[in-house]
Design a protein around this motif. Structure first.
Motif, PDB file in Angstrom:
ATOM      1  N   THR A   1       0.627  -1.182  -0.088  1.00 50.28           N
ATOM      2  CA  THR A   1      -0.105  -0.136  -0.145  1.00 50.28           C
ATOM      3  C   THR A   1       1.003   1.321   0.060  1.00 50.28           C
ATOM      4  O   THR A   1       1.958   1.340   0.314  1.00 50.28           O
ATOM      5  N   THR A   2       0.245   2.174  -0.640  1.00 49.76           N
ATOM      6  CA  THR A   2       1.055   3.616  -0.439  1.00 49.76           C
ATOM      7  C   THR A   2       0.255   4.470   0.518  1.00 49.76           C
ATOM      8  O   THR A   2       0.723   5.693   0.461  1.00 49.76           O
ATOM      9  N   GLU A   3      -0.741   3.863   1.392  1.00 51.51           N
ATOM     10  CA  GLU A   3      -1.463   4.822   2.416  1.00 51.51           C
ATOM     11  C   GLU A   3      -0.633   4.538   3.418  1.00 51.51           C
ATOM     12  O   GLU A   3       0.320   3.661   3.866  1.00 51.51           O
ATOM     13  N   PRO A   4      -0.761   5.791   4.292  1.00 45.36           N
ATOM     14  CA  PRO A   4       0.016   5.713   5.907  1.00 45.36           C
ATOM     15  C   PRO A   4      -0.628   4.512   6.571  1.00 45.36           C
ATOM     16  O   PRO A   4      -1.673   3.928   6.249  1.00 45.36           O
ATOM     17  N   CYS A   5       0.396   3.752   6.989  1.00 47.11           N
ATOM     18  CA  CYS A   5       0.031   2.196   7.703  1.00 47.11           C
ATOM     19  C   CYS A   5       0.964   2.057   8.558  1.00 47.11           C
ATOM     20  O   CYS A   5       2.028   2.523   8.928  1.00 47.11           O
ATOM     21  N   ILE A   6       0.581   0.868   9.374  1.00 42.21           N
ATOM     22  CA  ILE A   6       1.652  -0.027  10.140  1.00 42.21           C
ATOM     23  C   ILE A   6       2.104  -1.027   9.355  1.00 42.21           C
ATOM     24  O   ILE A   6       1.212  -1.427   8.576  1.00 42.21           O
TER      25      ILE A   6
ATOM     26  N   ILE B   1       8.370  -3.919  12.675  1.00 42.65           N
ATOM     27  CA  ILE B   1       7.191  -3.236  12.509  1.00 42.65           C
ATOM     28  C   ILE B   1       7.513  -1.865  12.268  1.00 42.65           C
ATOM     29  O   ILE B   1       8.294  -1.105  12.791  1.00 42.65           O
ATOM     30  N   PHE B   2       6.894  -1.300  11.323  1.00 40.31           N
ATOM     31  CA  PHE B   2       6.967   0.134  10.751  1.00 40.31           C
ATOM     32  C   PHE B   2       5.778   1.061  10.828  1.00 40.31           C
ATOM     33  O   PHE B   2       4.548   0.328  11.073  1.00 40.31           O
ATOM     34  N   ALA B   3       5.908   2.253  11.097  1.00 38.10           N
ATOM     35  CA  ALA B   3       4.482   3.078  10.939  1.00 38.10           C
ATOM     36  C   ALA B   3       4.866   4.424  10.327  1.00 38.10           C
ATOM     37  O   ALA B   3       6.169   4.930  10.449  1.00 38.10           O
ATOM     38  N   GLY B   4       3.881   4.994   9.436  1.00 36.36           N
ATOM     39  CA  GLY B   4       4.159   6.044   8.923  1.00 36.36           C
ATOM     40  C   GLY B   4       3.627   6.128   7.548  1.00 36.36           C
ATOM     41  O   GLY B   4       2.990   5.029   6.803  1.00 36.36           O
ATOM     42  N   GLU B   5       4.267   6.962   6.734  1.00 37.40           N
ATOM     43  CA  GLU B   5       3.880   6.876   5.227  1.00 37.40           C
ATOM     44  C   GLU B   5       5.011   6.254   4.500  1.00 37.40           C
ATOM     45  O   GLU B   5       6.133   6.144   5.206  1.00 37.40           O
ATOM     46  N   ILE B   6       4.845   5.714   3.271  1.00 35.55           N
ATOM     47  CA  ILE B   6       6.072   5.042   2.399  1.00 35.55           C
ATOM     48  C   ILE B   6       7.274   6.038   2.391  1.00 35.55           C
ATOM     49  O   ILE B   6       8.476   5.347   2.550  1.00 35.55           O
ATOM     50  N   THR B   7       7.157   7.238   2.332  1.00 36.16           N
ATOM     51  CA  THR B   7       8.389   8.203   2.137  1.00 36.16           C
ATOM     52  C   THR B   7       9.039   8.301   3.431  1.00 36.16           C
ATOM     53  O   THR B   7      10.172   8.883   3.611  1.00 36.16           O
ATOM     54  N   ASP B   8       8.466   7.860   4.585  1.00 34.14           N
ATOM     55  CA  ASP B   8       8.996   8.189   5.886  1.00 34.14           C
ATOM     56  C   ASP B   8       8.425   6.929   6.631  1.00 34.14           C
ATOM     57  O   ASP B   8       8.029   7.234   7.812  1.00 34.14           O
TER      58      ASP B   8
ATOM     59  N   ALA C   1       2.262  -4.634  16.550  1.00 33.82           N
ATOM     60  CA  ALA C   1       1.651  -3.816  15.415  1.00 33.82           C
ATOM     61  C   ALA C   1       0.360  -3.165  16.150  1.00 33.82           C
ATOM     62  O   ALA C   1       0.170  -2.022  15.731  1.00 33.82           O
ATOM     63  N   VAL C   2      -0.272  -3.846  17.226  1.00 29.99           N
ATOM     64  CA  VAL C   2      -1.625  -3.191  17.615  1.00 29.99           C
ATOM     65  C   VAL C   2      -1.204  -2.050  18.458  1.00 29.99           C
ATOM     66  O   VAL C   2      -1.800  -0.867  18.337  1.00 29.99           O
ATOM     67  N   GLY C   3       0.072  -2.116  19.231  1.00 32.49           N
ATOM     68  CA  GLY C   3       0.389  -1.090  19.879  1.00 32.49           C
ATOM     69  C   GLY C   3       0.835   0.089  19.251  1.00 32.49           C
ATOM     70  O   GLY C   3       0.666   1.366  19.693  1.00 32.49           O
ATOM     71  N   ALA C   4       1.630  -0.110  18.109  1.00 33.82           N
ATOM     72  CA  ALA C   4       1.975   0.987  17.130  1.00 33.82           C
ATOM     73  C   ALA C   4       0.750   1.802  16.628  1.00 33.82           C
ATOM     74  O   ALA C   4       0.940   2.852  16.350  1.00 33.82           O
ATOM     75  N   ALA C   5      -0.079   0.917  16.175  1.00 34.17           N
ATOM     76  CA  ALA C   5      -1.415   1.514  15.782  1.00 34.17           C
ATOM     77  C   ALA C   5      -2.285   2.405  16.423  1.00 34.17           C
ATOM     78  O   ALA C   5      -2.487   3.716  16.086  1.00 34.17           O
ATOM     79  N   GLU C   6      -2.225   2.045  17.753  1.00 34.46           N
ATOM     80  CA  GLU C   6      -2.857   2.719  18.697  1.00 34.46           C
ATOM     81  C   GLU C   6      -1.935   4.062  18.933  1.00 34.46           C
ATOM     82  O   GLU C   6      -2.666   5.158  19.257  1.00 34.46           O
ATOM     83  N   LYS C   7      -0.740   3.785  19.050  1.00 32.54           N
ATOM     84  CA  LYS C   7       0.212   4.875  19.473  1.00 32.54           C
ATOM     85  C   LYS C   7       0.264   6.083  18.079  1.00 32.54           C
ATOM     86  O   LYS C   7       0.087   7.156  18.378  1.00 32.54           O
TER      87      LYS C   7
ATOM     88  N   ASN D   1      -4.708   0.850   9.164  1.00 33.34           N
ATOM     89  CA  ASN D   1      -4.297   0.119   7.860  1.00 33.34           C
ATOM     90  C   ASN D   1      -2.889  -0.617   8.406  1.00 33.34           C
ATOM     91  O   ASN D   1      -2.285   0.143   9.004  1.00 33.34           O
ATOM     92  N   VAL D   2      -3.083  -1.845   8.027  1.00 34.88           N
ATOM     93  CA  VAL D   2      -1.650  -2.710   8.658  1.00 34.88           C
ATOM     94  C   VAL D   2      -1.439  -3.828   7.500  1.00 34.88           C
ATOM     95  O   VAL D   2      -2.133  -4.388   7.138  1.00 34.88           O
ATOM     96  N   ALA D   3      -0.119  -3.381   6.969  1.00 33.17           N
ATOM     97  CA  ALA D   3       0.534  -4.110   5.706  1.00 33.17           C
ATOM     98  C   ALA D   3       1.264  -5.262   6.191  1.00 33.17           C
ATOM     99  O   ALA D   3       2.019  -5.005   7.074  1.00 33.17           O
ATOM    100  N   ILE D   4       0.859  -6.319   5.592  1.00 34.44           N
ATOM    101  CA  ILE D   4       1.652  -7.375   6.000  1.00 34.44           C
ATOM    102  C   ILE D   4       2.590  -7.959   4.962  1.00 34.44           C
ATOM    103  O   ILE D   4       1.781  -8.489   3.858  1.00 34.44           O
TER     104      ILE D   4
END
Length: 738
Positions: free
Chosen positions: A484-489, A509-516, A673-679, A684-687
């Protein structure tokens, strides 16, 4: 109501029977005019009272076409635009954005033709029509016409010419049309490459296979090694791959007798792609000479040759595996096949149609692509990455290449392990052919962050020769960008990828937009004693995670000598030739070693695949999970999980421990991932990553995410494994440069 116009249809409109389709619709609606192929678009001049109905019909396209846009323009006042009939005119050149469709399986109508008594195509192995047959493997240049394919060497006989020219024929303008009189021929050869005198090579091939002989058979995209089940052990021994599962081909009823096949899997098996499907055996212990896992890779016949072969065979299943060593490109030429395979092959069955572009069989599991190749690739995806033209050269293992140009990416078929010089050459060859067909002139070259990968060096060579910039893309960020190119975990779980810190990542585990995309969690960083040696001998990985006397005693009991154990201990103590990794794949290897499921990896992913197979017979239980933190974020302790597994070995069955280990590892990843999504306030969570093919790990992660109202995203167009990396590299580079 419009009565005339110029219709411009853009997309994949070559090699899909589009012009004859337009012709038949024009005849149906009484339309006068013409249709012309212009690369990635078809231009139709049309006049008639039923213009609107005609336009609606042709806008739908054929089964194999992909329509991007339909534009209607007024006709100029010119007599040439208003002919008295409708005709197909000679192709021209135009914008190259449509590309060529993949090779597709023989259609049901052509199968009927080859079994029609006294029909034109009776028993002809290379029968095809506008709706089926080879495409990518035979194309030299576009526009897609016979003279620009390897079928040019086979001029049509009068009967084929008549059918090619007949609007009422299914082979009207079918560029692969051929019959026994004018088309490619089969030849049976002995193991030394000498011709065997036979009037029916397919029948003779079936007889030889039923007698237990091993044959190398030249298919659409390269050579397969083929034998019946009783010869499977001999073939594996000869190849030096005694543990590796082999793919099989069989008729639908046979496959459904052997394996559980869902409705969705039946559709994929019999779709135009006809891939190898990884299916669950009804009896996990059955067909162990072919596969000692609980799964079996199965495919249906996908050429006329295959259907004819099975009509003569007594055995219900054929082993059919690519005739190349792992990671190397498919063998396409008969001379090379004889040189490399005569030590384990009794006969060769060849044909005289040149394979312009080699192409392996695609592999699919539970709807997810494992190997992107025949039927699925080249893969064209619409995406807006700006106006630049980008080449992504992919990773090092399971490599392919992707080119981005004017709103579309084009991903090549599977290339392989570019550590091998022949495979690196194949990557170069593939890129050069694709860029010529697409008409690509690059602005940037995207590559993996690892400076020593041969694909990285290749990218720099291209950039230097063309005076271009390169863009380094971290492996796991490319995985997430492919989803995905959307902001995500982002959850990236695989075997190996070079991290920002120079360590080997693979449980991220990542968080943010693809460029960051920020790394906000990971599996515990552990030791890999001996580096790559730890991937071959998973017992090394086990000790790298748990440096205890108990582990040393286990290894000793399993045949490790005192000297070997002493070297292992000193390596770890002195950190000599010891890498550090957060890889999910390496943790699964360690668990496989702990439970004595796999002592040595003989093929890619073996320890983890065997662990999953054993786990399928066990029930899982929840274990306590231990977390720490570092500068990146939350860290899941894999040492703690292995210690629990070691303790459970005193009271639990191996299958239950294996199932529980996978389940709790997946729970731990999902919880991070759940913790990161809450923070970060993301839903959206890309796997992505090869470990996501593991059914229980993938479904556990998805279930945990959905419990917290998060939206799991997985790639359905490209592989979950490294076959998506070149695409992800283009996405990252395009968005960064845009």
């Amino acid at each position: 109501m419009r009565k005339s116009g110029q219709i411009i249809i853009r997309g994949i409109v070559q090699g899909v029977g589009f012009r004859p389709f337009v012709y038949s619709e024009a005849e149906k609606y009484g339309i006068r005019g013409s249709v012309k192929n212009l690369g990635s678009e078809v231009r139709i001049i049309a006049s008639g009272d039923h213009f609107d109905e005609f336009l609606k019909s042709v806008s739908k396209g054929t089964v194999l076409s992909r329509i991007d846009s339909v534009e209607v323009l007024d006709l100029e006042e010119n007599a040439d635009h208003h002919p008295r009939d409708f005709r197909i005119v000679e192709s021209g050149t135009g914008e190259l954005t449509g590309f060529i469709p993949p090779d597709v399986a023989i259609c049901d109508e052509c199968v009927k033709d080859i079994f029609e008594k006294e029909g034109r195509y009776e028993n002809y192995w290379a029968t095809s029509c506008v709706n089926c047959g080879p495409r990518y493997s035979i194309i030299r240049e576009i526009p897609y016409d016979r003279e620009r394919t390897t079928m040019e060497e086979f001029p049509c006989c009068p009967e084929c010419k008549r059918e090619y020219s007949s609007p009422r024929s299914r082979r009207h303008h079918a560029q692969t049309i051929a019959c026994e009189k004018c088309g490619p021929e089969l030849e049976l050869l002995d193991k030394n490459g000498k011709s065997v005198d036979t009037s029916d090579p397919i029948r003779n091939t079936a007889e030889l296979l039923d007698k237990g002989r091993i044959l190398a058979i030249r298919g659409i995209g390269g050579y397969h090694l083929v034998c019946v089940e009783n010869s499977a052990s001999r073939l594996k021994k000869c190849l030096g791959r005694t543990e590796q599962p082999l793919a099989v081909m069989g008729l639908r009823d046979t496959i459904e007798d052997v394996c559980d096949v869902s409705t969705e899997e039946k559709e994929i098996l019999s779709g135009p792609e006809h891939p190898i499907m990884v299916l669950y055996k009804k009896d996990p212990a059955s067909h162990s000479d072919i596969s000692n896992l609980n799964t079996l890779g199965c495919m249906l016949p996908y050429t006329g040759f295959h259907h004819l072969l099975f009509s003569h065979l007594k055995n219900p299943l054929l082993i059919m595996t690519s005739a190349n060593s792992p990671g190397n490109p498919m063998i396409t030429e008969t001379g090379e096949a004889v040189d490399k395979l005569s030590n384990c092959v009794d006969y060769f069955l060849s044909h005289n149609r040149h394979i312009q572009n080699r192409c392996d069989d695609s592999v699919v599991r539970e709807g997810y692509i494992i190997r992107l190749s025949r039927g699925y690739a080249p893969k064209r995806i619409g995406i807006n990455l700006g106006s630049t033209v980008i080449l992504g050269v992919g990773p090092e293992l399971n490599s392919n290449a992707t080119i981005y140009k004017k709103g579309f990416t084009y991903t090549s078929p599977h290339v392989g392990n570019v550590r091998n010089p022949p495979t690196l050459d194949y990557l170069r060859e593939t890129v050069e052919k694709m860029e010529r067909i697409i008409g690509a002139e690059y602005d940037f070259i995207a590559h993996d962050l690892h400076p020593q990968f041969l694909s990285t060096r290749y990218a720099k060579e291209i950039a230097e020769s063309k005076g271009l910039e390169t863009v380094a893309v971290q492996h796991h960020r490319a995985h997430i960008a492919a989803v995905t190119t959307e902001p995500c975990i982002g959850i990236a779980i695989d075997g190996v990828g070079y991290g920002d810190d120079g360590k080997i990542w693979g449980g991220e585990i990542f968080a943010g937009e693809i460029t960051d995309l920020k790394r906000v969690g990971h599996l515990e960083t552990v030791l890999m004693p001996g580096g790559d040696l730890a991937t071959r001998f998973p017992g090394r990985m086990l000790y790298g995670i748990m440096q205890s006397d108990e582990v040393l005693e286990l290894l000793s009991a399993r045949g490790w000598g005192d000297i070997e154990l002493g070297v292992l201990q000193k390596q770890v103590e002195r950190r000599f030739n010891v890498a550090e990794t957060s890889s999910t794949g390496r943790v699964l290897d360690a668990a496989s070693a702990l439970l004595d499921i796999c002592r040595e990896r003989t093929y890619d992913g073996e320890p983890a695949m065997k662990l999953e197979s054993v786990a399928s017979a066990g029930r899982c239980e929840s274990w306590d999970l231990e977390y720490t933190s570092d500068e990146a974020g939350t860290v899941l302790s894999t040492r703690s999980l292995l210690e629990t597994a070691l303790e459970k070995m005193k009271t639990m069955k191996t299958a239950e421990i294996a199932a529980s280990f996978q389940y709790n590892l997946a729970r731990g990843v999902a919880h991070m991932a759940v913790g990161a999504a809450e923070k970060y306030g993301l839903e959206n969570v890309a796997i992505s990553g090869g470990v996501a093919y593991n059914h229980n790990i993938r479904t556990t992660i998805i279930d945990e995410l959905e419990k917290h109202n998060l939206r799991p995203l997985l790639n359905s167009e490209l592989p979950l494994g490294d076959g998506c990396i070149s695409f992800g590299q283009c996405v990252c580079a395009g968005l960064m440069m845009r």
